[in-house]
Design an enzyme around this catalytic site. Structure first.
Site, PDB file in Angstrom:
ATOM      1  N   GLN A 191       0.830  -1.203   0.000  1.00 26.84           N
ATOM      2  CA  GLN A 191       0.000   0.000   0.000  1.00 26.84           C
ATOM      3  C   GLN A 191       0.872   1.263   0.000  1.00 26.84           C
ATOM      4  O   GLN A 191       0.939   2.029   0.950  1.00 26.84           O
ATOM      5  CB  GLN A 191      -0.952  -0.014   1.211  1.00 26.84           C
ATOM      6  CG  GLN A 191      -1.926   1.138   1.314  1.00 26.84           C
ATOM      7  CD  GLN A 191      -2.983   1.160   0.236  1.00 26.84           C
ATOM      8  OE1 GLN A 191      -2.902   0.441  -0.755  1.00 26.84           O
ATOM      9  NE2 GLN A 191      -3.997   1.997   0.415  1.00 26.84           N
ATOM     10  N   HIS A 246      -2.215  -4.092   0.493  1.00 31.79           N
ATOM     11  CA  HIS A 246      -2.240  -4.451  -0.931  1.00 31.79           C
ATOM     12  C   HIS A 246      -2.744  -3.210  -1.650  1.00 31.79           C
ATOM     13  O   HIS A 246      -3.833  -2.718  -1.341  1.00 31.79           O
ATOM     14  CB  HIS A 246      -3.167  -5.645  -1.169  1.00 31.79           C
ATOM     15  CG  HIS A 246      -3.063  -6.219  -2.547  1.00 31.79           C
ATOM     16  ND1 HIS A 246      -3.766  -7.332  -2.939  1.00 31.79           N
ATOM     17  CD2 HIS A 246      -2.334  -5.832  -3.635  1.00 31.79           C
ATOM     18  CE1 HIS A 246      -3.482  -7.623  -4.202  1.00 31.79           C
ATOM     19  NE2 HIS A 246      -2.622  -6.714  -4.639  1.00 31.79           N
ATOM     20  N   LEU A 247      -1.967  -2.685  -2.560  1.00 34.68           N
ATOM     21  CA  LEU A 247      -2.218  -1.365  -3.151  1.00 34.68           C
ATOM     22  C   LEU A 247      -3.658  -1.211  -3.624  1.00 34.68           C
ATOM     23  O   LEU A 247      -4.143  -1.986  -4.452  1.00 34.68           O
ATOM     24  CB  LEU A 247      -1.250  -1.138  -4.317  1.00 34.68           C
ATOM     25  CG  LEU A 247      -1.344   0.220  -5.020  1.00 34.68           C
ATOM     26  CD1 LEU A 247      -1.172   1.374  -4.041  1.00 34.68           C
ATOM     27  CD2 LEU A 247      -0.309   0.305  -6.128  1.00 34.68           C
ATOM     28  N   HIS A 248      -4.343  -0.182  -3.103  1.00 36.20           N
ATOM     29  CA  HIS A 248      -5.725   0.086  -3.491  1.00 36.20           C
ATOM     30  C   HIS A 248      -6.117   1.512  -3.146  1.00 36.20           C
ATOM     31  O   HIS A 248      -5.524   2.149  -2.279  1.00 36.20           O
ATOM     32  CB  HIS A 248      -6.681  -0.887  -2.792  1.00 36.20           C
ATOM     33  CG  HIS A 248      -6.733  -0.723  -1.293  1.00 36.20           C
ATOM     34  ND1 HIS A 248      -5.739  -1.199  -0.454  1.00 36.20           N
ATOM     35  CD2 HIS A 248      -7.648  -0.138  -0.480  1.00 36.20           C
ATOM     36  CE1 HIS A 248      -6.054  -0.926   0.807  1.00 36.20           C
ATOM     37  NE2 HIS A 248      -7.203  -0.265   0.810  1.00 36.20           N
ATOM     38  N   TRP A 249      -7.108   2.003  -3.860  1.00 37.42           N
ATOM     39  CA  TRP A 249      -7.760   3.281  -3.588  1.00 37.42           C
ATOM     40  C   TRP A 249      -9.224   3.008  -3.240  1.00 37.42           C
ATOM     41  O   TRP A 249      -9.798   2.024  -3.689  1.00 37.42           O
ATOM     42  CB  TRP A 249      -7.730   4.191  -4.815  1.00 37.42           C
ATOM     43  CG  TRP A 249      -6.386   4.646  -5.273  1.00 37.42           C
ATOM     44  CD1 TRP A 249      -5.410   3.901  -5.881  1.00 37.42           C
ATOM     45  CD2 TRP A 249      -5.874   5.981  -5.209  1.00 37.42           C
ATOM     46  NE1 TRP A 249      -4.328   4.683  -6.186  1.00 37.42           N
ATOM     47  CE2 TRP A 249      -4.583   5.969  -5.792  1.00 37.42           C
ATOM     48  CE3 TRP A 249      -6.376   7.187  -4.715  1.00 37.42           C
ATOM     49  CZ2 TRP A 249      -3.789   7.116  -5.895  1.00 37.42           C
ATOM     50  CZ3 TRP A 249      -5.592   8.333  -4.820  1.00 37.42           C
ATOM     51  CH2 TRP A 249      -4.314   8.293  -5.402  1.00 37.42           C
TER      52      TRP A 249
END
Length: 224
Positions: A144, A181-184
């Site tokens: 993230q 975990h990369l998210h918007w």
């Protein structure tokens, strides 16, 4: 838009973003979000959520969200801004896509790495109707931490939407991110937020602006 393996694929080009042509993104997101809610694929429904604008100069938006506090997935422990992605812990490669995948996003002008999709999925612990997660390059297993690709993708999604209510937000590690975990976050907020009404001061020699000193209690940068 086309269908692939039972989920929609929203395709677009850079010229469509510039021209702000009519896109079906909002319809896809909200139609499938409502369908998944009807089928019970969320941890709770949004019927009991209440919201109001707090009196005062800034008009903060306050929300009562008891189900989210009780029923959401327990947040992961975040110890550092450089915490590495851990494939053994919950991440968005472990979701049931038949119950949570809203659509895949494909910029036809950008070469994507094979097997690394940009996707929109439901937030199964929503704060409002349409609350979703934008997950860039989901199969890459990125932590993230913002990347140029993820920022570009978020701006593209904003341009694909024709809704005046759409918002996109990012929570970093050690600042309320619950999954590494990369998210918007993508959501539709009908009340105008305080940050949308503040006076701006230009930053000389740049395309950016900042809020005036007394406009807001936190520092921001803005591009217009």
């Amino acid at each position: 838009m086309r269908m692939k393996q039972q989920h929609p694929v929203v395709e677009y080009s850079t010229s469509e973003l510039v021209d702000k042509g009519k896109q079906e993104l909002d319809e896809v997101v909200l139609t499938r979000w409502d369908l998944f809610m009807q089928r019970g694929h969320f941890r709770y429904n949004t019927d009991t959520i209440t919201e109001k604008v707090v009196e005062g100069d800034l008009g903060y938006v306050a929300q009562s969200q008891l189900n989210r506090a009780k029923l959401r997935r327990p947040p992961q422990s975040m110890m550092t801004l450089k915490q590495e992605f851990d494939k053994e812990k919950f991440n968005f490669n472990k979701i049931d896509e038949s119950k949570e995948l809203l659509c895949q996003l494909v910029n036809k002008d950008r070469v994507s790495r094979q097997g690394e999709r940009d996707i929109l999925i439901t937030n199964v612990s929503p704060i409002s109707r349409g609350h979703s997660l934008l997950v860039p390059q989901v199969e890459a297993g990125l932590p993230q931490v913002l990347t140029i690709h993820s920022i570009t993708l978020a701006l593209e999604v904003m341009n694909l939407s024709t809704s005046p209510h759409i918002k996109i937000a990012f929570n970093s590690l050690c600042a309320f991110a619950s999954v590494n975990h990369l998210h918007w976050h993508l959501y539709y907020q009908h009340n105008r937020l305080a940050v949308q009404t503040q006076a701006l001061a230009a930053a000389p020699g740049t395309p950016y602006h900042t809020f005036t000193e007394q406009g807001y209690p936190a520092k921001w940068w803005v591009w217009v």
